[in-house]
Design an enzyme around this catalytic site. Structure first.
Site, mmCIF file in Angstrom:
data_model
loop_
_atom_site.group_PDB
_atom_site.id
_atom_site.type_symbol
_atom_site.label_atom_id
_atom_site.label_comp_id
_atom_site.label_asym_id
_atom_site.label_seq_id
_atom_site.Cartn_x
_atom_site.Cartn_y
_atom_site.Cartn_z
ATOM 1 N N HIS A 93 -3.469 -5.555 1.188
ATOM 2 C CA HIS A 93 -2.800 -5.765 2.480
ATOM 3 C C HIS A 93 -2.766 -7.247 2.858
ATOM 4 O O HIS A 93 -3.714 -7.735 3.491
ATOM 5 C CB HIS A 93 -3.547 -5.008 3.576
ATOM 6 C CG HIS A 93 -3.314 -3.535 3.564
ATOM 7 N ND1 HIS A 93 -2.322 -2.934 4.299
ATOM 8 C CD2 HIS A 93 -3.947 -2.539 2.901
ATOM 9 C CE1 HIS A 93 -2.356 -1.626 4.105
ATOM 10 N NE2 HIS A 93 -3.331 -1.351 3.253
ATOM 11 N N GLU A 98 -1.063 -8.616 5.213
ATOM 12 C CA GLU A 98 -0.974 -8.772 6.679
ATOM 13 C C GLU A 98 -2.360 -8.680 7.329
ATOM 14 O O GLU A 98 -2.529 -9.089 8.468
ATOM 15 C CB GLU A 98 -0.011 -7.724 7.265
ATOM 16 C CG GLU A 98 -0.579 -6.334 7.481
ATOM 17 C CD GLU A 98 -0.727 -5.530 6.190
ATOM 18 O OE1 GLU A 98 -0.472 -6.072 5.100
ATOM 19 O OE2 GLU A 98 -1.124 -4.352 6.275
ATOM 20 N N CYS A 122 0.841 -1.201 0.000
ATOM 21 C CA CYS A 122 0.000 0.000 0.000
ATOM 22 C C CYS A 122 0.885 1.264 0.000
ATOM 23 O O CYS A 122 1.503 1.574 -0.992
ATOM 24 C CB CYS A 122 -0.976 -0.042 1.173
ATOM 25 S SG CYS A 122 -2.305 1.154 1.031
#
Lengths: 264, 158
Positions: free
Chosen positions: A223, A225, A87
């Protein structure tokens, strides 16, 4: 195997990223932007997490890209070490010229412009769960080393500036020809439809992630994570009920680990 | 025939983004001996095809400027800046959604049917010492203020 998770003022995903790094068996620590850049050479790989470094002043990633730690990361990238920008991390890598990897600014991640049926239906910040299709062959890129070509992933996005644009002649052709396009936005069946809501931000050719020509530097808007564990998945996803299972984003972290192992 | 109302808007409090730009140029990009100050303004350029221009300018300012925190200056069919600063106008090369939304709101919600176009830009005012400040301003614009794949810039006359 030690990973630096970079932190700039305004980064907001460093702790989740570090948890993911450790969960796949790598060691790691958060590396603040104002530490001595020379210390970065002792790490084996690097994550630049998401957020809003320097409050997106001037434009997303522009100020962070001028920090000395980016110059150090450029040197580590040249040594073949993996760097994954997520990002805002992707935006920083583009502004630093590390992606698409020509050493200069060859593209922009511009403001989102969502288009449907020829009409602009929305602009600006957007967050949602989206689908990605892996476009590169496996082993092409450090962050998708273990992912088969054509594999699909459900993963969240949250950004206002992810609309990949370039005015460099031949750049899109080069990215496609050299398999530097790593992920594209797609629907749940893997079809790439170049308009909203499948193309979530208006990005050229629905591109969500690219790597450098060598494959060790990856930038991705979504994302991983935030979909590392199954319990992070949205309520409508049946896998959420199996919290001990890995989430789809885990493969990105496992890929980096494997990339480092085979590169050693 | 349309005429243009230029509305320059700037913060009354110190502008953190201008401070960050100055800090980056001085500490990271080698402009310590050349750059004394950086200021930032927003610029609305509003084209209208009828109406009393001064009256319209006042009305636009009331809608677009928050007097609690911002100051403004209106210029009709001209764009001038203070002596000493090199003004660099940065605008989006790609479609500017905020400018389009501003035009739509002025016309449809606020009733200014005489508005035919709205453009937005950021004006970076650079106080540069030494030889050829405009050349230095060009270097600063291309080195930090724009990404050429989505932005354009113009060094404006004073």
């Amino acid at each position: 195997m030690k990973i630096a998770v970079m932190q700039f003022p305004g980064t907001n995903c460093e702790h989740e990223t570090l948890v993911a790094v450790k969960a796949v068996g790598m060691d790691g620590e958060i590396f603040r932007w104002n530490r001595s850049a020379g210390e970065l050479s002792s790490f084996d790989g690097y994550f630049i997490p998401g957020g809003f470094s320097y409050q997106d002043r001037v434009r997303a990633g522009a100020i962070a890209s001028k920090e000395p730690v980016l110059e150090a990361l450029r040197e580590e990238a040249a040594r073949g070490k993996p760097i994954i920008g997520i990002c805002n991390g992707f935006q920083i890598l583009v502004e630093a010229g590390l992606l698409p990897g020509t050493g200069k600014i060859d593209m922009a991640l511009a403001q989102n412009v969502m288009v449907s049926k020829g009409q602009i239906v929305r602009r600006g910040y957007y967050c949602d769960w989206i689908n990605l299709r892996h476009e590169a062959p496996s082993r092409r890129c450090s962050g998708s080393f273990l992912i088969e070509k054509g594999a699909l992933m459900r993963i969240p996005i949250a950004h206002g500036e992810g609309n990949l644009v370039t005015t460099t002649p031949g750049m899109m052709q080069k990215l496609n020809d050299e398999a530097q396009v790593v992920f594209r936005y797609c629907d749940k069946n893997g079809r790439v439809i170049n308009e909203f809501p499948v193309n979530v931000n208006g990005s050229t050719e629905s591109i969500a992630a690219i790597c450098n020509p060598e494959g060790n530097v990856l930038g991705m808007m979504p994302h991983p994570e935030r979909s590392f564990f199954a319990w992070q998945l949205p309520a409508f996803d049946p896998k959420k009920q199996r919290p001990d299972e890995p989430g789809p984003g885990r493969r990105v972290f496992e890929s980096m680990k494997h990339y480092i192992e085979v590169s050693a | 025939m349309s005429q243009e109302i230029n509305l320059r808007v700037w913060l009354k409090i110190p502008d953190a983004e201008a401070a960050t730009v100055k800090n980056t140029l001085v500490r990271r990009m080698g402009f310590a001996d050349l750059l004394a100050d950086v200021k930032k303004e927003r610029l609305f350029s509003i084209k209208v095809d009828s109406g009393d221009l001064q009256e319209l300018a006042g009305a636009f300012a009331r809608e677009l400027v928050n007097e609690n925190k911002e100051s403004h200056k209106v210029l009709i069919d001209e764009l001038k800046f203070e002596e000493g600063y090199v003004p660099v106008k940065v605008a989006l090369k790609i479609e500017d959604g905020e400018a389009i939304s501003t035009k739509e709101r002025l016309r449809s919600r606020l009733g200014f049917k005489n508005v035919v176009d709205v453009k937005k830009a950021i004006i970076w005012k650079l106080y540069i010492s030494g030889m050829d400040p405009e050349l230095r301003a060009k270097e600063i614009a291309e080195g930090l203020l724009i990404n050429p794949h989505k932005d354009t810039y113009e060094i404006l006359g004073k």
